[in-house]
Write a protein that holds these residues in place. Structure first.
Motif, PDB file in Angstrom:
ATOM      1  N   ASP A  53       0.718  -1.296  -0.010  1.00 62.32           N
ATOM      2  CA  ASP A  53       0.168   0.066   0.045  1.00 62.32           C
ATOM      3  C   ASP A  53       0.919   1.318   0.075  1.00 62.32           C
ATOM      4  OD1 ASP A  53      -2.281  -1.527   0.059  1.00 62.32           O
ATOM      5  OD2 ASP A  53      -2.649  -1.448   2.226  1.00 62.32           O
ATOM      6  N   LEU A  54       1.773   1.445   0.716  1.00 61.08           N
ATOM      7  CA  LEU A  54       2.887   2.194   0.803  1.00 61.08           C
ATOM      8  C   LEU A  54       3.468   2.610  -0.565  1.00 61.08           C
ATOM      9  CD1 LEU A  54       4.113   4.799   2.417  1.00 61.08           C
ATOM     10  CD2 LEU A  54       5.831   3.186   3.252  1.00 61.08           C
ATOM     11  N   ALA A  55       3.978   1.563  -1.381  1.00 60.09           N
ATOM     12  CA  ALA A  55       4.444   1.785  -2.641  1.00 60.09           C
ATOM     13  C   ALA A  55       3.552   2.313  -3.628  1.00 60.09           C
ATOM     14  CB  ALA A  55       5.192   0.312  -2.963  1.00 60.09           C
ATOM     15  N   THR A  99       2.983   5.753  -2.616  1.00 62.17           N
ATOM     16  CA  THR A  99       4.132   6.828  -2.893  1.00 62.17           C
ATOM     17  C   THR A  99       4.057   6.942  -4.444  1.00 62.17           C
ATOM     18  OG1 THR A  99       5.178   5.999  -1.226  1.00 62.17           O
ATOM     19  CG2 THR A  99       6.566   7.059  -3.023  1.00 62.17           C
ATOM     20  N   ARG A 100       3.877   6.238  -5.194  1.00 60.86           N
ATOM     21  CA  ARG A 100       4.027   6.402  -6.414  1.00 60.86           C
ATOM     22  C   ARG A 100       2.640   7.053  -7.087  1.00 60.86           C
ATOM     23  NH1 ARG A 100       6.754   7.076 -10.728  1.00 60.86           N
ATOM     24  NH2 ARG A 100       5.861   6.298 -12.715  1.00 60.86           N
ATOM     25  N   LEU A 101       1.620   7.124  -6.655  1.00 60.04           N
ATOM     26  CA  LEU A 101       0.431   7.843  -6.809  1.00 60.04           C
ATOM     27  C   LEU A 101       0.805   9.248  -6.442  1.00 60.04           C
ATOM     28  CD1 LEU A 101      -2.457   5.946  -5.643  1.00 60.04           C
ATOM     29  CD2 LEU A 101      -2.305   6.759  -7.898  1.00 60.04           C
ATOM     30  N   GLU A 122      -1.980   7.962  -0.379  1.00 61.49           N
ATOM     31  CA  GLU A 122      -0.692   8.308  -0.659  1.00 61.49           C
ATOM     32  C   GLU A 122       0.261   8.068   0.577  1.00 61.49           C
ATOM     33  OE1 GLU A 122      -0.319  12.403  -1.796  1.00 61.49           O
ATOM     34  OE2 GLU A 122      -1.366  12.012  -3.803  1.00 61.49           O
ATOM     35  N   ARG A 123      -0.160   8.137   1.785  1.00 59.47           N
ATOM     36  CA  ARG A 123       0.605   7.715   2.804  1.00 59.47           C
ATOM     37  C   ARG A 123       0.621   6.241   3.152  1.00 59.47           C
ATOM     38  NH1 ARG A 123      -1.632  10.699   7.514  1.00 59.47           N
ATOM     39  NH2 ARG A 123      -3.513  10.622   6.146  1.00 59.47           N
TER      40      ARG A 123
END
Length: 189
Positions: A2-4, A7-9, A38-39
């Motif tokens: 979810d973090l990856a 972060t990409r978004l 995003e976080r």
């Protein structure tokens, strides 16, 4: 994972010089929910990811980031099986492997979609830019486009404009489904 994705978004949103408020307005999502995505605090559905990719003017393959390199080949031609980028939508029971080299300007993307028993893109129909087609390699799936639903089995295939409201899932209670899926971005999103 979810973090990856989050972060990409965020990186794609910033590259497009868009505020959270602008993306929220264009996607009909709340600023708070977008911030949580995003976080890495919230897991977006496939429908939400497709909507956000559309707002950001990219295909869903852009959300895979820089994974799936092609052994350093200078023209990004091949991907080794062990190097595939994967997007796991664990809440929905779906994972997508990107079968072609990732590239922000790529219009055609090939995925291997794995659906766990009961896995689905969700109950809501969704739309995004482009066109898609696929071939059921294993198991079976349901596909709804507009107001019609089909049950596809191994060897069955499909094609439709992605702007038509759609959803899909694996109706089986015990067997996984595997689908070779193609998405093609057409024109402006």
């Amino acid at each position: 994972m979810d973090l990856a994705v989050g972060t990409r978004l965020r990186d794609l949103r910033r590259k497009a010089n868009l505020s959270l408020e602008t993306v929220a307005s264009r996607s009909d999502l709340s600023v708070g929910f977008l911030s949580q995505i995003e976080r890495g605090l919230s897991s977006p559905s496939l429908r939400v990811l497709a909507t956000l990719a559309d707002v950001l003017g990219v295909g869903i393959a852009a959300l895979f980031g820089n994974q799936g390199r092609d052994d350093g080949a200078p023209h990004g031609v091949i991907i080794r099986a062990a190097e595939r980028a994967e997007l796991k939508l664990w809440r929905s029971g779906i994972s997508k492997q990107l079968l072609n080299p990732a590239g922000a300007d790529g219009k055609l993307n090939l995925f291997l979609v794995h659906m766990e028993p009961g896995g689905s893109a969700g109950d809501e129909l969704y739309t995004h830019g482009g066109e898609e087609a696929g071939l059921v390699l294993e198991g079976e799936m349901t596909l709804t486009v507009d107001d019609e639903t089909w049950r596809l089995k191994t060897g069955d295939s499909f094609r439709f404009a992605s702007r038509r409201p759609h959803r899909f899932g694996n109706p089986a209670k015990r067997a996984k489904a595997v689908v070779l899926w193609v998405n093609c971005m057409t024109g402006a999103s």
